[in-house]
Design an enzyme around this catalytic site. Structure first.
Site, PDB file in Angstrom:
ATOM      1  CG  ASN A   1      33.735 -42.213  44.669  1.00 42.61           C
ATOM      2  OD1 ASN A   1      33.198 -42.652  45.676  1.00 42.61           O
ATOM      3  ND2 ASN A   1      34.989 -42.510  44.345  1.00 42.61           N
TER       4      ASN A   1
ATOM      5  CG  ASP B   1      38.463 -49.298  48.471  1.00 44.31           C
ATOM      6  OD1 ASP B   1      37.897 -49.177  47.371  1.00 44.31           O
ATOM      7  OD2 ASP B   1      39.637 -48.960  48.677  1.00 44.31           O
TER       8      ASP B   1
HETATM    9  C1  IPE Z   1      33.618 -49.306  46.049  1.00 46.26           C
HETATM   10  O1  IPE Z   1      34.814 -49.852  45.642  1.00 46.26           O
HETATM   11  C2  IPE Z   1      33.689 -47.928  46.607  1.00 46.26           C
HETATM   12  C3  IPE Z   1      32.870 -46.946  45.858  1.00 46.26           C
HETATM   13  C4  IPE Z   1      33.337 -45.746  45.588  1.00 46.26           C
HETATM   14  C5  IPE Z   1      31.524 -47.254  45.416  1.00 46.26           C
HETATM   15  P1  IPE Z   1      35.681 -49.290  44.425  1.00 46.26           P
HETATM   16  O2  IPE Z   1      34.788 -48.913  43.295  1.00 46.26           O
HETATM   17  O3  IPE Z   1      36.566 -48.212  44.944  1.00 46.26           O
HETATM   18  O4  IPE Z   1      36.529 -50.566  44.018  1.00 46.26           O
HETATM   19  P2  IPE Z   1      38.070 -50.606  43.634  1.00 46.26           P
HETATM   20  O5  IPE Z   1      38.809 -49.917  44.736  1.00 46.26           O
HETATM   21  O6  IPE Z   1      38.230 -49.921  42.323  1.00 46.26           O
HETATM   22  O7  IPE Z   1      38.380 -52.055  43.575  1.00 46.26           O
HETATM   23 MG    MG Z   2      38.453 -48.075  45.678  1.00 45.72          MG
END
Ligand code: IPE
Ligand code: MG
Length: 222
Positions: free
Chosen positions: A50, A2
């Site tokens: 996502n 994350d």
């Molecule tokens: C990567 O981090 C995790 C994925 C879903 C690819 P994020 O995309 O959640 O990054 P932040 O939390 O917005 O900073």
């Molecule tokens: Mg994130």
């Protein structure tokens, strides 16, 4: 993994740059963990939630995933590592599904660390899937409801062939599981770090592991 997006935005760059930096960090982290004898690393790369991100970010993540999968064969073979994907991959393009199948197949003989990438994964959806599979097995007369115990359900998890989860690390300052390994987390130790994933390096991982090694794991006992 994350914090990729915030890592990039803080540097005035698009979120996709953060995802690339995160993927690069995964590579060096795998080398480190494999070298110290860790048996399995599960990383949360794409959740069932996502998909609701802006289309251009989803597209960038899919491109990154495909590019990564193409490098697996060469990279993993030298390191004896094995790739495993956990999640409902039916939602991915044929191109990506083909690359997953190939990467899993060519790395299957590896007896080093298993890199288990959670893709289109959600803990609730994994448990729901297990319930459905168990119900189907009863319906087909293969088992009776009494056969459904924790071992049986555990055997229906994507991670059935992996060791128990010892330690769950969440970087980037969030302190929640966000649908990650809900079943497997039962007795896992938790570690939180404020560092965003692209900056979470070997020394940070080492701190987490040493802290873990000094914990008193009682598994409900005294
Ligand atoms: C990567 O981090 C995790 C994925 C879903 C690819 P994020 O995309 O959640 O990054 P932040 O939390 O917005 O900073
Ligand atoms: Mg994130």
């Amino acid at each position: 993994m994350d914090g990729n997006g915030r890592w990039a935005r803080r540097r005035g760059m698009p979120r996709s740059v953060g995802h690339k930096a995160g993927a690069d960090n995964l590579e060096s982290m795998c080398d480190y963990l494999n070298s110290i004898g860790v048996k399995a690393l599960t990383v949360y790369a794409f959740s069932t939630e996502n998909w609701s991100r802006p289309q251009d970010e989803v597209d960038a993540l899919m491109d990154l995933l495909y590019g990564y999968l193409l490098t697996v064969e060469e990279k993993f073979k030298n390191r004896n590592m094995k790739l495993k994907i956990s999640g409902d991959t039916s939602a991915f393009s044929e191109k990506i599904r083909g690359a997953i199948a190939h990467a899993e197949e060519v790395t299957a003989p590896g007896d080093g660390m298993v890199l288990n990438i959670a893709l289109n994964y959600g803990g609730r959806s994994e448990i729901t899937r297990a319930a459905r599979l168990a119900a189907e097995a009863v319906k087909e007369g293969k088992i009776t409801p009494d056969d459904i115990d924790e071992d049986y359900i555990g055997g229906l998890m994507y991670t059935a062939d992996l060791p128990e989860v010892d330690l769950i690390i969440r970087p980037s300052g969030e302190q929640r599981l966000s649908n990650f390994l809900l079943w497997q987390a039962a007795y896992a130790e938790l570690w939180y770090s404020d560092i965003c994933w692209p900056d979470f390096k070997e020394k940070d991982m080492e701190r987490a592991i040493i802290d873990y090694q000094n914990r008193d794991r009682r598994f409900g006992n005294v």
